[in-house]
Every structure is written in C-alpha cells, then in structure tokens.
Design a protein around this motif. Structure first.
Motif: not given
Length: 667
Positions: A381-406
C-alpha cells in the motif's frame, strides 16, 4: 500550490500542535486517541472537498475545558483553527504576473487560514505600488493623466482620486473601471481570491468503501448530469440511488476499461466475452503489481443471466459478477468471499484510481488506511501511495502500524502525542496534542511504530548482507568500526568490507538471530563477550550446529584472557581517556588506572572495573553505560591518532580481533 506546513490550534484535543512541515507525503504516527484524526479534520476544514464536507463548530470542536472561557480568550476575533503555509507554483506566479504585474508579489510564499465562523483568510507579500504601476501602464495613461494620483500607492487611493476628478479621460476611466471590477475593489482581495481558487481541496477518508461482488446491469441508467440510478421494473420505473458498494463496482468496471453501458450494448456472445476478458486482464495486471501477498490470483468479470433460485435482486435480469480465481488451486470464488484485507485493498485501488483519473487539485488525507492488511500488504500500500498518488497529489496519512511507516525515509514521519505533565501537587494535566518532526516524543509508546519500522528495516537489510557478523551490542559495532578505521589509516589490517555487523542484543539473543537467519543463505559468524557464566551459553550455540564452531569467537579467547568484553581490546589508559571524555569527568572525578587498581583490583574485565569505580563517584555523576564511551569515540576519533605505547597496545589487540574475524570469511 504546494502545502509546506500547517498548524492546528483550538480544535478538540489540539490546543496548539506546533508547525507541522510537509513534503509530497507525510505520515502522522501516534497511539490511539493521540489526536491524529483531529489534526486531519482540522486540515480538511480549510477547504473541504464536496465529497467530504467538514465544518468547524465552536460548540462541538473548541477544546471543551476552555469552552466557557471562549469570549475572554478570544475577545478580538474568533479563535484560529488552521493556519497553512504554501508555495505558489511558477505557473501560478506567472498568472498573477500577467494580471497584476511581475512584481505584484515579493514572495511565492502565501498563508491560508480559517477561524471559527469564518472563511479562508489569505496573507500574501503584496507590493501594491508595483501592481498599480503595472495597471497604469497597461491602460496607457499619459504622464499628465497619472498626476491625478501620483502620490497614491494603493488601489483604494487611486480609485478615490479618480472618482474625485471633475473631468476624466478615457484611459483614466478604463483604469477606474478595472479597479471597480476587482473583487472587493481591491488588488489585495483580487489576488487573495485567485489564491483561494488555486488552493487544492482537501479530500478526507476515514471510511474506505468496499466493492460489491455483483450488480444487476440492465436496471442501471445514467441521467444527464452523470448520476447513476437503479430503475425499478415494476410498476412505474421509479428510480432509487445505487448503494455505495455498487457504485464502487461501476468504478471497478471503468477502471478495468469497460462500463455497464458497454456490457449492456453488446449484441453477441463473442462481443460480450471479449469485453469481459479484456476487463479481466486489465484489472488482473494492475492487481498483481501491488498485491504481492498471492501472485496466483486473477480477477474475472462475468456477465450472465440470473438464475431464478438466486437471492433477490439477482434472481432476474442480467448480472455482472466479479470473481477471484486462484490459478494455483484452480478454483474461483465470488469476490465477496475473499479475505477482508484483499477486498479492502482491491477496493482502495479502484477508488483512488478513479480519484486520480478525475483529476483536479487535491490534497489527500487518509485516516488509518490499511488496518486489515498484513504487514507486507501494508508495504504494498505504501508503494502504491508513492507510485500512483504522490505524483498527482500531496498525501497526509495517519497510522500506528510500524509497517505503514515509510521505511526508506523516516523523516516523512511526524510524531503525534497527547502530552501529559505532572503538576507539583502530583495531579496530571495535558498540554494537548503536539506534533514534532524529530523522535523526541516524551512517551516511549508513541515511538513504538517508528522503532519497530526501523528495526524491521534494519533486519531486512541484514538479509541482503551476504556475510553477517553478530555481536552483542551497538557498542561492539561502534568500537570495531572505529578501531578498524584507525588501523586502515595506518595501513594495517582492517575489517573486510564484506562484513555486515549486526548487534544481536546479548549472547542470549544470538541463538534467536541465528534461527532467523537460517535458510537465508547467509555466511554468519559470531564475536561475543564472555564472562564466567557464559561458557554454557556458548556451548549450546556450538551444539546447535547452525554456525560452524570455527566461526563462533569471543574476545577473551582471541586476546588470551580468562574473560572479557570488547572494551578489553583497549589498553586501560586509553579506555579511561575515552570514559573521562565521554562523561566530562574532571578534577578529583577523573578516573585513572591507579583508581581502578585501588577500587576494583580483583576484577578481571575492564568494563566491570570502571562500573565499580563509577559507584564511588559523586551522586550527580551520570550513570555509566556501555554505549556512551563508544558514541564519544566515534565522534572523537582523533584520540586514537597518538603514537603512545598505550595506543599501540590497543591497536595491536584490535588487529588480533580483526584478523580472527576476517579469518572467518570464506577463502
């Protein structure tokens, strides 16, 4: 426009978050109830997207413990909720320059803010005199025509001067008309209006819609405005809106390259089958790119006539179905019967593919995405953020999962915590939600996801190192590297660069590390401390057979000592110089070999002798630990540059240890 930072105040648990800097993507890390959602809500409320309308309500949102003091605390104006700092793009600066002159703004930095009960406030670095000079030139006023307002630098003053003329020229009238046509009859208001319109909308997501597995296609029609409705067959074709999962299914068909209309208009079986196969292939290719949990899945789109015994409303008409086929097990099941994580992930891909396709300037705010996903799927999912979302939009997300920390850039993380402090009377009070971009959170639990992410990333990096040397602690790693660097400068034997050194956390944990590494095709060696009670542990490690006995080493065996640690590589005089420097010991507090002999003469291990001597130092002396001297040495490597007998003895010992370590490498 690009959002550079934001600051939340007077909103729910947030009294003052502090300034939160952003890049293309930011990750808000914190415990449950730390205030992450409040931060995202406040940011979204600046300019909310129509699909996620968020408003500020004083009674609901102002910090409740201060609500009765609102009038006193904000006597001059309503309380500020969100203040944001942006950078205008070159294209936006050029647009403003075309309308108000190239010098209209002294900076591309602008501030947008919002208070309770108010609209978007805009602050810009305006040079109004330069704007008026540009507008005057644009309307071709002569020198004589300019004299009527020569001393006026603002649009209001120029307008007032022109309105007071008994006779006004055509050029002067044109300038006056242009000023009157500006929003608020003001250059500042006009530029502020331009900035507001250029500002992206904020789209907030906390509920992530899940796709339905099937839909009845022959009842669905679009109206002239693009709305999608289901038209009942009996009695009067009255319309009703589709449910959200069904709308996601329509998005899925469009994402796959087809639509309900195309499917319905197919006249032959081959035509319909071709469209369905094409959609299936397209969606499968995109799924495999980002769902690495199971590479044997295929998505199938099928369109069939309803069976009379199926549950309503799928017992009549034409039904489009999504099925998931496992080519390894050679079985397909309805989409709705897949795991919750798979359904979530697939629906998320569809939803945000449509968001990107629709375009528009958006900042995406994602609250706790991917909670149902396995750790590796969260990495996808993080890889998807970087590949598909960030090139078009700024992204701010919240988490408490260590696997969602870049993991490749921890600087993208922002620590969120509800700061609690103890009053002198012992009763706790809160400072509210605070955000920081360093890792100095006061609550260690807040840092857990960041620590776990870093530990996981380091561990994964170790699997890449073909030759891994396990040592007991981080001090070993630092000391060995510092000594190796000094030996290399003196053109002596240094650590072979093939080694990757890994602190295991103690001799007890080395066996666990060996078990983790087993099967990873790594060449592993161990260099450990050894005290009197460690003999059995080393025997157990050798008996396990996971590492050849000749690659299980310890410092005292190499140095010819009955017991010892990495610190015993150092001549006592050198190690004490490092300790004195690390702890700033001066005067009577300075440790010497004579003090060690007096206070801890019967102890063999150097580090234990120093620990014993520290216990006799004044109470305000910092507590001794193994890592601080190593940390000081790596910052002050020049202490090893001298050519004294003590330094030479230290380097001779270091060379013995490093020869033994390098000797464990395959030839």
């Amino acid at each position: 426009m690009k959002l550079d930072s934001f600051r939340v105040t007077n909103f729910r648990s947030v009294e003052d978050s502090g300034e939160i800097t952003l890049g293309d993507m930011a990750c808000l890390v914190g415990k449950n109830e730390a205030g992450k959602t409040a931060l995202l809500h406040a940011l979204a409320g600046l300019k909310p997207h129509a699909s996620t309308p968020i408003t500020f309500d004083r009674e609901r949102d102002y910090p409740r413990r201060y609500l009765n003091e609102y009038e006193r605390r904000h006597a001059d104006d309503d309380a500020m909720v969100i203040a944001t700092r942006w950078t205008l793009s070159d294209a936006e600066m050029n647009d403003l320059a075309a309308s108000f002159g190239p010098g209209c703004l002294a900076s591309s930095q602008v501030t947008l803010s919002r208070r309770y009960g108010g609209g978007i406030g805009v602050t810009v670095h305006l040079d109004e005199a330069a704007c008026m000079a540009f507008l005057t030139d644009r309307h071709g006023l002569t020198e004589d025509e300019r004299r009527a307002f020569a001393a006026s630098g603002s649009a209001a003053a120029v307008r007032k001067a022109l309105e007071g003329l008994e006779e006004i020229s055509a050029a002067q009238q044109a300038l006056l008309d242009a000023l009157e046509a500006l929003p608020g009859k003001s250059v500042l208001n006009a530029i502020a209006s331009h900035v507001r319109s250029a500002c992206p909308s904020f789209m907030y997501f906390s509920h992530y819609d899940r796709m339905a597995g099937q839909i009845r296609v022959d009842d669905i029609e679009r109206d002239e405005d693009g709305g999608v409705h289901r038209f009942g067959r009996r009695p009067h074709r009255s319309s009703e809106p589709l449910e959200v999962p069904e709308l996601v299914f329509l998005d899925f068909l469009e994402f796959a390259g087809t639509s309900v209309e195309e499917i319905r208009e197919s006249k032959t079986y081959e035509s319909l089958n071709a469209k369905c196969e094409s959609a299936s292939n397209a969606i499968t290719d995109q799924l495999r790119e980002y769902w690495t949990q199971n590479p044997f899945l295929e998505i199938e789109v099928r369109v069939t006539k309803a069976e009379p015994n199926d549950p309503a409303p799928f017992d009549e008409g034409v039904i489009a179905r999504a099925r998931v086929k496992n080519i390894l097990h050679r079985v397909s099941v309805p989409f709705s019967e897949r795991s919750a994580g798979f359904i979530w992930f697939f629906s998320f891909l569809v939803k945000f593919a449509q968001v990107s396709k629709q375009g528009g300037s958006l900042v995406l705010l994602l609250d706790e995405p991917g909670l149902t996903l396995h750790g590796k799927a969260q990495a996808d999912l993080l890889r998807y953020f970087g590949d598909k979302l960030v090139p078009h939009h700024q992204v701010v997300f919240s988490t408490h999962s260590p696997f969602m920390v870049p993991p490749d850039d921890l600087t993208l993380s922002r620590i969120v915590e509800d700061q609690i402090e103890q009053r002198p009377n012992g009763f706790p009070t809160t400072k509210g939600t605070k955000v920081r971009d360093d890792v100095l959170a006061t609550d260690p639990d807040t840092l857990f996801p960041l620590q776990a992410a870093l530990g996981y990333d380091v561990t994964q990096a170790l699997f890449i190192g073909k030759h891994t040397l396990l040592v007991e602690g981080p001090g070993d790693l630092v000391f060995l590297n510092a000594l190796s660097a000094q030996l290399k400068r003196r053109k002596r034997i240094a650590l072979d660069p093939r080694w990757t050194i890994c602190p295991a956390g103690g001799l007890d944990k080395i066996q666990s590390f060996v078990s983790l590494f087993k099967g990873a095709k790594l060449h592993i060696a161990v260099m450990s401390d050894r005290a009197q009670g460690d003999k059995r542990k080393l025997e157990q490690l050798r008996a396990a057979g996971a590492i050849p006995e000749n690659r299980i080493m310890n410092y005292p065996d190499v140095l010819g000592l009955p017991e010892g640690d990495v610190e015993d590589i150092f001549d006592p005089e050198v190690y004490l110089a490092i300790v004195n420097g690390a702890y700033g010991l001066k005067g009577r507090g300075v440790l010497t070999t004579a003090k060690l002999d007096k206070e801890a003469g019967g102890i063999v291990r150097l580090v234990k002798r120093v620990e014993a001597a520290f216990k006799l130092l004044p109470p305000d002396t910092p507590e001794f630990d193994h890592f601080t001297p190593a940390d000081w040495l790596i910052r002050n490597p020049a202490v090893l540059d001298e050519k004294t007998p003590a330094i030479e003895a230290t380097l001779d010992n270091a060379e013995k240890v490093i020869r033994a370590i390098n000797g464990a490498l395959p030839t």
